[in-house]
Motif scaffolding. Structure first.
Motif, PDB file in Angstrom:
ATOM      1  N   SER B  30       0.808  -1.035  -0.031  1.00  0.00           N
ATOM      2  CA  SER B  30      -0.078   0.128  -0.125  1.00  0.00           C
ATOM      3  C   SER B  30       0.954   1.344  -0.154  1.00  0.00           C
ATOM      4  O   SER B  30       0.190   2.413   0.246  1.00  0.00           O
ATOM      5  CB  SER B  30      -0.865   0.017   1.236  1.00  0.00           C
ATOM      6  OG  SER B  30      -1.800  -1.122   1.303  1.00  0.00           O
ATOM      7  N   ASP B 312      -7.928  -3.647 -13.058  1.00  0.00           N
ATOM      8  CA  ASP B 312      -7.577  -4.636 -12.163  1.00  0.00           C
ATOM      9  C   ASP B 312      -8.650  -4.452 -11.076  1.00  0.00           C
ATOM     10  O   ASP B 312      -8.803  -3.327 -10.452  1.00  0.00           O
ATOM     11  CB  ASP B 312      -6.224  -4.711 -11.620  1.00  0.00           C
ATOM     12  CG  ASP B 312      -6.187  -5.724 -10.503  1.00  0.00           C
ATOM     13  OD1 ASP B 312      -6.042  -6.905 -10.764  1.00  0.00           O
ATOM     14  OD2 ASP B 312      -5.988  -5.365  -9.179  1.00  0.00           O
ATOM     15  N   GLN B 315      -7.351  -3.491  -7.312  1.00  0.00           N
ATOM     16  CA  GLN B 315      -6.670  -2.415  -7.318  1.00  0.00           C
ATOM     17  C   GLN B 315      -7.905  -1.193  -7.667  1.00  0.00           C
ATOM     18  O   GLN B 315      -7.614  -0.067  -6.959  1.00  0.00           O
ATOM     19  CB  GLN B 315      -5.641  -2.257  -8.216  1.00  0.00           C
ATOM     20  CG  GLN B 315      -4.799  -0.884  -8.003  1.00  0.00           C
ATOM     21  CD  GLN B 315      -4.113  -0.672  -6.639  1.00  0.00           C
ATOM     22  OE1 GLN B 315      -3.759  -1.754  -6.020  1.00  0.00           O
ATOM     23  NE2 GLN B 315      -3.994   0.488  -6.215  1.00  0.00           N
ATOM     24  N   ARG B 318      -9.532  -0.778  -4.603  1.00  0.00           N
ATOM     25  CA  ARG B 318      -8.638   0.079  -3.458  1.00  0.00           C
ATOM     26  C   ARG B 318      -8.425   1.515  -3.860  1.00  0.00           C
ATOM     27  O   ARG B 318      -8.433   2.362  -3.003  1.00  0.00           O
ATOM     28  CB  ARG B 318      -7.197  -0.531  -3.608  1.00  0.00           C
ATOM     29  CG  ARG B 318      -7.244  -1.861  -2.687  1.00  0.00           C
ATOM     30  CD  ARG B 318      -6.026  -2.608  -3.068  1.00  0.00           C
ATOM     31  NE  ARG B 318      -4.762  -2.069  -2.255  1.00  0.00           N
ATOM     32  CZ  ARG B 318      -3.784  -2.837  -1.802  1.00  0.00           C
ATOM     33  NH1 ARG B 318      -3.714  -3.849  -2.116  1.00  0.00           N
ATOM     34  NH2 ARG B 318      -2.711  -1.981  -1.286  1.00  0.00           N
ATOM     35  N   GLU B 359      -4.458   1.963   2.202  1.00  0.00           N
ATOM     36  CA  GLU B 359      -3.897   2.928   1.064  1.00  0.00           C
ATOM     37  C   GLU B 359      -3.947   4.403   1.611  1.00  0.00           C
ATOM     38  O   GLU B 359      -2.939   4.819   1.187  1.00  0.00           O
ATOM     39  CB  GLU B 359      -4.743   2.515  -0.123  1.00  0.00           C
ATOM     40  CG  GLU B 359      -4.597   1.352  -1.067  1.00  0.00           C
ATOM     41  CD  GLU B 359      -3.672   1.330  -2.214  1.00  0.00           C
ATOM     42  OE1 GLU B 359      -3.082   2.614  -2.436  1.00  0.00           O
ATOM     43  OE2 GLU B 359      -3.647   0.521  -2.964  1.00  0.00           O
ATOM     44  N   ASP B 515       2.487  -7.275  -4.028  1.00  0.00           N
ATOM     45  CA  ASP B 515       2.507  -6.380  -2.912  1.00  0.00           C
ATOM     46  C   ASP B 515       4.083  -6.247  -2.835  1.00  0.00           C
ATOM     47  O   ASP B 515       4.631  -4.997  -2.416  1.00  0.00           O
ATOM     48  CB  ASP B 515       2.075  -7.249  -1.744  1.00  0.00           C
ATOM     49  CG  ASP B 515       0.697  -7.028  -1.603  1.00  0.00           C
ATOM     50  OD1 ASP B 515       0.011  -5.959  -2.163  1.00  0.00           O
ATOM     51  OD2 ASP B 515       0.087  -8.116  -0.870  1.00  0.00           O
ATOM     52  N   ARG B 518       5.082  -3.678  -5.329  1.00  0.00           N
ATOM     53  CA  ARG B 518       4.658  -2.176  -5.215  1.00  0.00           C
ATOM     54  C   ARG B 518       5.611  -1.606  -4.101  1.00  0.00           C
ATOM     55  O   ARG B 518       5.874  -0.443  -4.295  1.00  0.00           O
ATOM     56  CB  ARG B 518       3.233  -2.323  -4.737  1.00  0.00           C
ATOM     57  CG  ARG B 518       2.512  -0.970  -4.049  1.00  0.00           C
ATOM     58  CD  ARG B 518       1.496  -0.576  -5.047  1.00  0.00           C
ATOM     59  NE  ARG B 518       1.080   0.698  -4.357  1.00  0.00           N
ATOM     60  CZ  ARG B 518      -0.250   1.052  -3.895  1.00  0.00           C
ATOM     61  NH1 ARG B 518      -1.341   0.177  -4.267  1.00  0.00           N
ATOM     62  NH2 ARG B 518      -0.515   1.986  -3.307  1.00  0.00           N
ATOM     63  N   TYR B 529       0.105   2.766 -10.462  1.00  0.00           N
ATOM     64  CA  TYR B 529       0.212   1.303 -10.354  1.00  0.00           C
ATOM     65  C   TYR B 529      -1.056   0.722 -11.198  1.00  0.00           C
ATOM     66  O   TYR B 529      -2.159   1.110 -10.785  1.00  0.00           O
ATOM     67  CB  TYR B 529       0.473   0.768  -9.080  1.00  0.00           C
ATOM     68  CG  TYR B 529       1.264   1.173  -8.281  1.00  0.00           C
ATOM     69  CD1 TYR B 529       2.642   0.796  -8.294  1.00  0.00           C
ATOM     70  CD2 TYR B 529       0.885   2.242  -7.415  1.00  0.00           C
ATOM     71  CE1 TYR B 529       3.796   1.096  -7.436  1.00  0.00           C
ATOM     72  CE2 TYR B 529       2.126   2.801  -6.422  1.00  0.00           C
ATOM     73  CZ  TYR B 529       3.360   2.297  -6.584  1.00  0.00           C
ATOM     74  OH  TYR B 529       4.292   2.862  -5.850  1.00  0.00           O
ATOM     75  N   ASP B 530      -0.774   0.059 -12.380  1.00  0.00           N
ATOM     76  CA  ASP B 530      -1.791  -0.704 -12.901  1.00  0.00           C
ATOM     77  C   ASP B 530      -1.608  -2.046 -13.057  1.00  0.00           C
ATOM     78  O   ASP B 530      -1.184  -2.722 -14.178  1.00  0.00           O
ATOM     79  CB  ASP B 530      -1.806  -0.016 -14.427  1.00  0.00           C
ATOM     80  CG  ASP B 530      -2.689  -0.495 -15.166  1.00  0.00           C
ATOM     81  OD1 ASP B 530      -3.757  -1.113 -15.131  1.00  0.00           O
ATOM     82  OD2 ASP B 530      -2.645   0.049 -16.601  1.00  0.00           O
ATOM     83  N   PRO B 531      -2.010  -3.014 -11.917  1.00  0.00           N
ATOM     84  CA  PRO B 531      -1.702  -4.271 -12.086  1.00  0.00           C
ATOM     85  C   PRO B 531      -2.416  -5.148 -13.051  1.00  0.00           C
ATOM     86  O   PRO B 531      -3.761  -4.736 -13.439  1.00  0.00           O
ATOM     87  CB  PRO B 531      -2.257  -4.674 -10.581  1.00  0.00           C
ATOM     88  CG  PRO B 531      -2.383  -3.562  -9.967  1.00  0.00           C
ATOM     89  CD  PRO B 531      -2.698  -2.401 -10.834  1.00  0.00           C
ATOM     90  N   ASP B 534      -1.909 -10.712 -10.146  1.00  0.00           N
ATOM     91  CA  ASP B 534      -1.028 -10.626  -9.040  1.00  0.00           C
ATOM     92  C   ASP B 534       0.384 -10.672  -9.331  1.00  0.00           C
ATOM     93  O   ASP B 534       1.220 -10.350  -8.447  1.00  0.00           O
ATOM     94  CB  ASP B 534      -1.431 -12.015  -8.217  1.00  0.00           C
ATOM     95  CG  ASP B 534      -2.743 -11.661  -7.528  1.00  0.00           C
ATOM     96  OD1 ASP B 534      -3.190 -10.631  -7.523  1.00  0.00           O
ATOM     97  OD2 ASP B 534      -3.260 -12.490  -6.840  1.00  0.00           O
ATOM     98  N   THR B 537       2.760  -5.792 -13.209  1.00  0.00           N
ATOM     99  CA  THR B 537       2.301  -4.492 -13.064  1.00  0.00           C
ATOM    100  C   THR B 537       2.793  -3.379 -14.164  1.00  0.00           C
ATOM    101  O   THR B 537       3.934  -3.434 -14.426  1.00  0.00           O
ATOM    102  CB  THR B 537       1.964  -3.798 -11.681  1.00  0.00           C
ATOM    103  OG1 THR B 537       1.331  -2.563 -11.635  1.00  0.00           O
ATOM    104  CG2 THR B 537       3.510  -3.508 -11.280  1.00  0.00           C
TER     105      THR B 537
END
Lengths: 206, 567
Positions: B30, B312, B315, B318, B359, B515, B518, B529-531, B534, B537
């Motif tokens: 995060s 995603d 994300q 989030r 986040e 994670d 990130r 961030y553009d996953p 999993d 990204t």
């Protein structure tokens, strides 16, 4: 001859030793010692390959107590552990060592990082190397990297120590090494990789 | 009036957060960019050193193919970005690290390359990992044009128009790199951390300079091609749009093991960040100007998250919650009162911490440290590390067991015999030698797994250690049991570097590698961030950063949250 970086020396050695089943911690130690040797202008590659071969053939000891001329303690794999052990327990260690230049590298590293004073002597009780004030000093007239009987202990430095040659970083650039040997090391390292599969592709931006 | 926040801090008023709170994957995943990020550090350095940029070679044809060299004079040292642009078919263009052709290949070269060196690089750069590279090369990289936007922007500029701001914001870059290698890979020069050196000495600065220069090149290239295509009617990209263009990057598992393999370095990064947070929370009062800055950054964060769109679902959700939290904070009647209290940032933090998602907690931390360069920026000098090769002597078995019981409670609490806690394994793939994860009992390669099952190793080591004499030195324990050397080394490092261990099972079913990515990317300074799963990204670097000609402007270093108005 081939030019390689210190990072490549470290990573290829680490993986190559793993390919013959050497423990992670020992493989890492040897990779670090190889990098130290290269950085101080010593050859390392032939000794690493020899160590791997002898290890596979069970002709090297990893025991500080059970070693002899025919099955000496491998300083490439156990050198760093040995200097830590001698430093921590403040004992005199004696025994047979294979490829003792890795022990010099170990002494150099622990001196630099932990400022520990160690002395290494040969079977004639002549000082081959000692560390003082984070530096390694070697008697280049005596030291020959052959398997032999050695003594190592911690000591209190005094000015009576023979002035030996200071081992200094030679360079931080690349190292020129034998391509054939390097290819062999790399092919051993390659054995630790897993062939491409659908699963492995998933982490590669698919 | 400028307030002296160094004197205003009450030391230890707000202790640093415990590793058990910080070093969880969900929280690490995060983190956001901050003024401690390496991109930010580079821009600050470029500015303070009055770095000069010069395109010393531009041998690019009307189709955009050829060779260019961009020279930077940085604190009396010269670094050159060497660029080769290649012709490739659309179907050969791929984000995959295992691709073999790219639109552009790059290297950051120490000094100015001679013709012989350029000739060598022309043969080796285009094949990247398959080539052998020169020790004067500090990095190795490649990029593809963004097919979604490159032609659109070129068409617009060559027709005398600026491109759509919506398109620019949605994509955020003209080119996207798929790897930036450094530190001795494939024969390039080794990175040697030396605190006495001042040039590119901090972590990843050579890589960041490479990306910054790639960004500069991409903008120069599109302007050049627009002029070639449109002639007199063409225009250049506006400064505003140029500044909102960063460099894209597609990042997969390749970078994840770094966080596990470099314990001391990771400790330094996290410790620095936590120290910074602790310092600003310990400030007793802030003046009106700083209050205004804090409110502005919260607004900017809100606008930034409003323009952060991803496919995603996890994300996207989030970001939605983060955006709503920020709106609630902005609309909170108490906000100004909180900032007027003693220990205002702590008050604000405490007031909201149970009302907001993780986040938001972490983006607030990025905001809190932003207005305080005088008490934060010195910390960036502590983010590099010479990692010890030997294991510190002086510990005995009893002490190692105590460290395990104190610092590795998380590892001891994991049921290492459960199939869910052995769900994944990490390995190195033959393809480009990149780390990957496989599923245990399903995928090949388990026997070649990497030693990332830290919790399992800790439990095994403990079983051995408790049978040994308590006063036996750790060195003797390891020399008698070399199989525990790897983990005992980690445990001893963790004693003095408590943020050095991720406190989750990295082979457990619940683990999300994204994670790990990130966390590292936040220290790089990545945004948006553009996953894509999993496992990988897309991100943007240097979006909002000043262009070379803007570096000396007063507010050039103020680019925490990139935002494009009217987009």
């Amino acid at each position: 001859m081939l030019t390689v970086s210190l990072n490549e020396v470290y990573s290829e050695t680490y993986k190559a030793l793993r390919s013959v089943g050497i423990e992670w911690g020992l493989a890492k130690d040897c990779a670090n010692l190889s990098r130290w040797l290269v950085n101080h202008d010593y050859y390392f590659l032939g000794s690493v390959l020899k160590t791997a071969d002898l290890y596979k053939e069970k002709k090297l000891s990893t025991s500080i107590k059970e070693n002899n001329l025919n099955k000496p303690l491998t300083s490439a794999l156990m050198g760093l552990l040995l200097v830590e052990y001698v430093s921590a327990n403040k004992i005199i260690w004696k025994g047979y060592l294979h490829s003792p230049k890795f022990l010099l590298a170990s002494m150099g590293l622990i001196a630099q990082e932990q400022n520990i004073s160690l002395v290494l002597k040969n079977s004639k009780n002549s000082i081959i190397a000692y560390t003082n004030n984070q530096k390694l000093y070697v008697d280049t007239n005596i030291f020959n990297n052959l398997t032999g009987y050695f003594f190592m202990e911690t000591y209190e430095f005094n000015n009576n120590c023979n002035p030996l040659s200071l081992v200094q970083n030679q360079r931080l650039e690349v190292s020129k090494i034998n391509k054939k040997c390097w290819d062999r090391l790399s092919s051993m390292a390659f054995e630790t990789y897993v062939p491409e599969s659908e699963a492995s592709k998933s982490g590669a931006g698919y | 009036m400028k307030q002296n926040y160094k004197k205003n801090q009450q030391i230890n008023r707000c202790p640093m957060r415990q590793p058990s709170k910080v070093m969880k994957l969900e929280r690490l995943g995060s983190f956001h960019q901050s003024r401690l990020s390496f991109t930010r550090q580079l821009i600050n350095e470029l500015k303070s050193n009055k770095t000069q940029f010069e395109i010393s070679k531009w041998d690019i044809d009307n189709n955009g193919f050829g060779n260019a060299v961009i020279k930077t004079i940085f604190n009396n040292s010269i670094f050159s970005l060497v660029v080769f642009c290649h012709s490739i078919n659309d179907e050969e263009r791929s984000d995959r690290v295992i691709a073999e052709k790219w639109d552009m290949t790059f290297s950051l070269f120490k000094g100015v390359p001679s013709n012989i060196e350029l000739d060598k690089m022309s043969k080796n750069l285009k094949i990247q990992e398959l080539g052998r590279h020169l020790s004067k090369q500090l990095t190795l990289s490649r990029a593809n044009k963004s097919v979604r936007i490159f032609r659109k922007v070129l068409d617009a500029l060559s027709n005398g128009k600026q491109p759509s701001k919506l398109d620019i914001n949605n994509i955020g870059y003209l080119v996207r790199t798929t790897a930036v290698y450094g530190n001795g890979k494939f024969g390039i020069g080794d990175f040697s951390f030396d605190s006495s050196k001042s040039v590119l000495n901090k972590p990843f600065q050579a890589e960041m300079l490479t990306v910054y220069l790639i960004r500069y090149f991409s903008i120069e290239l599109i302007n050049f091609l627009a002029e070639k295509k449109g002639g007199k009617k063409s225009v250049k990209l506006s400064n505003k749009i140029s500044r909102h263009l960063g460099v894209g990057n597609a990042t997969g598992l390749g970078m994840a093991p770094f966080l596990i393999n470099h314990q001391e370095l990771i400790h330094k990064w996290i410790n620095t960040r936590e120290t910074a947070i602790s310092r600003v929370l310990s400030i007793k009062s802030i003046n009106k100007n700083t209050q205004k800055q804090i409110l502005n950054y919260i607004e900017q964060a809100y606008r930034y998250t409003s323009q952060w769109n991803v496919d995603d679902l996890i994300q996207a959700n989030r970001i939605k919650n983060l955006n709503l939290d920020l709106k609630d904070i902005i609309n909170c009647d108490e906000l100004l009162n909180l900032l007027n209290k003693d220990y205002p940032l702590k008050s604000l933090n405490d007031y909201f911490k149970n009302k907001i998602c993780m986040e938001t907690e972490e983006i607030l931390h990025s905001i809190f440290i932003e207005p305080f360069p005088d008490i934060i920026d010195d910390l960036t000098n502590q983010m590099g590390s010479v990692e010890k090769k030997s294991v510190v002597v002086g510990y005995n078995v009893k002490e190692i067991i105590e460290i395990i019981k104190e610092n590795y409670k998380w590892a001891l609490s994991i049921d290492v015999n459960s199939s869910d806690e052995n769900y994944f394994f990490w390995y190195t793939s033959q393809a480009k030698l990149e780390p990957r994860i496989g599923v245990t009992n399903k995928d090949d390669g388990y026997e070649k797994q990497l030693p990332f099952d830290i919790s399992h190793q800790v439990q095994k080591a403990l079983k051995i250690l408790i049978k040994l004499p308590k006063k036996m030195t750790a060195s003797e324990a390891m020399i008698n049991h070399p199989e525990i050397r790897n983990i005992v080394r980690r445990i001893i490092i963790n004693k003095t570097s408590p943020y050095s261990e991720i406190q989750d099972n990295l082979v457990g079913k619940q683990m999300r590698p994204i994670d790990l990515l990130r966390c590292k990317l936040s220290f790089f300074g990545a945004s948006k961030y553009d996953p894509k799963s999993d496992l990988w990204t897309r991100i943007t670097l240097f979006q909002g950063a000043p262009l070379p000609h803007q570096l000396q402007e007063e507010s050039s270093c103020d680019w925490l949250f990139p935002y494009l108005s009217d987009a």
